[in-house]
Design an enzyme around this catalytic site. Structure first.
Site, mmCIF file in Angstrom:
data_model
loop_
_atom_site.group_PDB
_atom_site.id
_atom_site.type_symbol
_atom_site.label_atom_id
_atom_site.label_comp_id
_atom_site.label_asym_id
_atom_site.label_seq_id
_atom_site.Cartn_x
_atom_site.Cartn_y
_atom_site.Cartn_z
ATOM 1 N N GLU A 489 5.267 -2.258 -7.058
ATOM 2 C CA GLU A 489 3.586 -1.470 -6.764
ATOM 3 C C GLU A 489 3.318 -1.164 -5.600
ATOM 4 O O GLU A 489 1.662 -0.609 -5.285
ATOM 5 C CB GLU A 489 2.388 -2.238 -8.051
ATOM 6 N N GLY A 490 3.532 -0.689 -4.414
ATOM 7 C CA GLY A 490 3.661 -0.600 -3.550
ATOM 8 C C GLY A 490 4.017 -1.768 -2.647
ATOM 9 O O GLY A 490 3.769 -2.227 -2.850
#
Length: 805
Positions: A489-490
């Site tokens: 998620e990043g």
């Protein structure tokens, strides 16, 4: 000199109390009149005062030229379309208060801090407990998969449909409940938590709920809720990770032989969790329409589609091996994969809206799943080490009595308290409908990094028992998995440097985004409001920063009294300092600020720890400000202030503001060091936390609440807990012997060698000797580590091991 000092003090007071411009004008007029200023000069100065106080005149004579100059000079950042959609995704929640320089703490105390309802609590204590009981984490790692009965139970009990409304057959749980479920499952087995996590995070169900057509919802949501469809979502590619907007997956609109509009997909995805087990793939791709069949141009932007896994052209089945943690994380590809227009999430009407869909859902989702998993890991590490440090002895006493052990134990306990506070606080905002993009980014970054540190501390304390894998080991698998959550998620490095402050500087600032939007649109009236509001904001924060720094926050009025008052004042002080420094950075560096990632990272650290400190204050207030919890609260707040101070030191030391760098690196940096917001927790508070972790009872249980804690002796956790309780009881018996030694009723020897003599002297009973003997038996069992025969060890290899020569 006195008059000049009075003028400066007046200006600071006007700024501190945010007096509007007309108030400044009146103050200046009175001061100049009393100072004996000639009438002609007063009349001359009245002209600019009139211009700035008369909006219509100011608009024409000031705002319009300034707006033209800013555009020409490029002082404000240029925002691309994808950046704009990312900025517009989600909402600004309480984190906006911290960026303002003057947080509304009354709002903080009003924010929801929800508990589970009866239905959610019953699920947590029923199906969650049962699926944890069915799961053997060691066998999951040995077999490289959850057991078939666990998969079946997850499907049948609704774990894959927690976010789906009841009308579609789902459980319709709140974010708080989903977080609590993932936390408990993760405390039992990380692959179990991940398997339940993915269908309830960014994926087909989430996208359908918010953007799907009624037909798509009616057809797919009941099947997803029942586990008849297993979903995944594919965004990441070899050439697009954190730069998700750079995906190369391509779809082209064309007409088939029947004249129907279709899409032909070519894609290559990787790191897609559950892909090889999924029956329906959510796919993000860029859509092109070479013949303009949809009458919307050639480049249509990013779209999301739901593609059945058995669609011809898709190649699935391969598996990544993320640090030996056996969850299904996979690559897949497709060439000439044909789907209908009805496969697009939301149908043709939502063509090109995929990026917004993804950003909006990630804005909320980052605050639920990974923080729940990280909280479980940190609390489990605290629970295990608390028990282990009582059971394990060195040099004749429990290792938990050594101060060198107490120090990392304090971090484990304190960070567990902070993370649970922030988890509940963030989920409360999500329950209320907020989608706080920046707060969720803070949560994702800080939770996953903190869990990594906590697991490292636990491994250091447990030593050989931590590194020796086997059914008895309660830490090794969390140690394997810690870096994985850092990357998803990043990647955390970019989350810290680009998202938390890079986006937060625009999203959370009360005027910056409005200024940029007004410049882009040529809206002079909007720019006038935002620009002069921004000036007033800077003046207020400059004044507040000066006053609060000189008074160490004591000048701030806060809505609480007692032992928490100073903490609220210090957060306000940090917010004011952060607010003015952020404006100086934005104003002096302009569009170059987002490239100053070392600097933005330090701003992110201040911002993050203000948020975590606020969540901690909210927890302590909500839970009754008990005396028993104060050591945990005090350590947590002191740690947060020390982290803020460290980040401020880095900002001042490296603040290369054009023309004023010397001021920040010299006098202001010196003042910051001499007048710190915090210097770290006291040893005495850390030692109290260590004692909490080593003492059975409600306080220890609340510190590690929500975990799956089996009591059976054949379970590793149950075995350790039984030994822990027995050793605590035995220590009470031995304390009597030590007391007798001190009173010279017994010789000065090891108390363990004096039990029979103490019995003969009537100092202890036979039952108490039995307690000590039983404790030693359980202690000896609990400190054992797993070992294997050569055949058993080689059998864990995929090919059974090499043949022996």
């Amino acid at each position: 000199m006195i008059s000049l000092l009075l003028l400066v003090v007046g200006f600071i007071a006007l700024g501190f109390f945010a007096v509007p411009l007309w108030g400044w004008t009146i103050w200046c007029a009175i001061f100049l009149f009393c100072w004996g200023t000639p009438t002609w000069l007063l009349l001359l100065l009245a002209i600019p005062a009139l211009i700035f106080n008369w909006p219509a005149v100011r608009l024409r004579l000031v705002s319009t030229p300034v707006m033209r100059w800013l555009k020409k000079a490029g002082m404000l950042p240029v925002i691309s379309k994808t950046e704009r959609e990312a900025l517009d995704a989600g909402t600004v929640w309480f984190e906006g208060e911290l960026f303002s320089g003057k947080p509304d703490f009354a709002r903080l105390l009003r924010e929801s801090y929800p508990d589970l309802n009866e239905e959610e609590l019953a699920f947590l204590n029923g199906p969650c407990e049962e699926v944890c009981r069915l799961t053997d984490d060691w066998m999951v790692f040995q077999k490289r998969d959850l057991a078939p009965q666990v998969w079946a139970f997850l499907r049948e009990s609704g774990f894959f449909g927690m976010i789906i409304p009841k009308k579609y057959g789902g459980l319709e749980f709140s974010p708080t409940a989903v977080s609590a479920v993932i936390k408990k499952l993760s405390s039992r087995s990380i692959p179990l938590g991940i398997t339940a996590m993915l269908p309830n995070s960014l994926g087909p169900a989430e996208l359908l709920l918010h953007y799907g057509t009624d037909e798509q919802k009616d057809r797919l949501l009941p099947r997803l809720a029942a586990g008849k469809e297993v979903p995944c979502f594919a965004l990441t590619e070899p050439h697009a990770g954190s730069d998700a907007g750079g995906i190369r997956a391509r779809g082209e609109v064309y007409k088939d032989e029947k004249g129907e509009l279709k899409i032909r997909l070519d894609l290559e995805k990787r790191y897609i969790t559950l892909a090889s087990r999924s029956t329906i793939l959510g796919v993000a791709f860029k859509l092109f329409d070479p013949e303009n069949l949809l009458k919307r141009g050639v480049e249509l932007g990013i779209c999301c589609a739901l593609v059945p896994a058995d669609t011809p052209g898709l190649e699935l089945g391969r598996q990544h091996d993320p640090l030996n943690v056996p969850f299904f994380n996979c690559p897949f590809s497709g060439e000439n994969v044909v789907i209908g227009m009805d496969a697009l999430v939301g149908g043709p009407e939502r063509v090109g809206q995929g990026w917004r869909m993804l950003m909006e859902q990630l804005a909320a989702g980052r605050g639920i799943m990974l923080p729940a998993q990280a909280t479980a890991g940190s609390q489990m590490a605290a629970r295990v080490t608390g028990a282990y440090t009582v059971v394990r002895k060195q040099f004749g006493m429990s290792i938990g009595k050594f101060e060198g052990i107490e120090e990392p134990m304090a971090r484990l306990g304190g960070m567990s308290y902070i993370l649970e506070a922030a988890r509940r606080f963030t989920c409360g905002g999500l329950d209320g409908g907020a989608k706080p993009a920046v707060a969720s980014a803070i949560a994702k970054y800080q939770f996953t990094e903190t869990m990594r540190k906590c697991v490292n501390d636990a491994m250091d304390i447990c030593g050989g028992a931590g590194i020796s894998r086997g059914p008895r080991n309660l830490l090794a698998h969390a140690y394997f998995a810690a870096p994985i959550s850092i990357t998803v998620e990043g990647a955390n490095i970019l989350t810290r440097t680009l998202m938390i402050f890079g986006q937060g500087a625009i999203r959370c600032h009360p005027f910056a985004e409005n200024e940029i939007s007004a410049l882009e649109k040529g809206d002079v009236k909007g720019f006038d409001y935002a620009f002069f509001g921004h000036i007033g904001h800077v003046v207020r924060n400059l004044s507040r920063s000066m006053v609060l720094s000189l008074t160490r926050g004591l000048a701030e009025s806060v809505p609480v009294e007692g032992i928490m008052r100073r903490d609220f004042q210090k957060v306000a002080w940090a917010s004011a300092r952060f607010g003015i420094l952020a404006d100086v950075a934005m104003g002096s560096l302009g569009g170059d600020l987002k490239r100053k990632e070392i600097l933005t990272g330090r701003f992110s650290d201040v911002f993050s720890w203000m948020y975590l400190a606020s969540a901690t204050m909210r927890r302590y207030q909500e839970e009754g400000r008990t005396k028993e919890d104060y050591a945990l609260y005090r350590w947590s707040m002191d740690y947060a202030f020390a982290e803020m101070q460290k980040a401020f030191d880095g900002i001042y030391r490296n603040f290369d503001v054009p023309g004023l760098g010397w001021l920040f690196r010299g006098p202001l940096a010196f003042w910051n060091r001499m007048n710190p917001i915090g210097s770290g927790p006291r040893d005495v508070d850390g030692q109290r936390i260590a004692r909490i972790m080593q003492t059975p009872g409600e306080l220890r249980d609340r510190l590690t609440n929500g975990l799956y804690l089996p009591k059976e002796a054949e379970e590793a956790m149950g075995r350790l807990e039984q030994a822990f309780l027995a050793c605590v009881a035995a220590d009470e018996v031995l304390a009597k012997v030590k007391q007798a030694i001190g009173a010279k009723k017994l010789p000065r020897q090891n108390p363990m060698t004096l039990l029979q003599e103490a019995l003969a002297g009537g100092l202890i009973t036979q039952e108490e000797i039995d307690i000590v003997d039983r404790a030693e038996e359980l202690r000896n069992d609990a400190i054992q580590v797993d070992s294997f025969t050569g055949e058993e060890y080689r059998a864990t290899a995929l090919d059974g091991g090499w043949e022996m020569a």
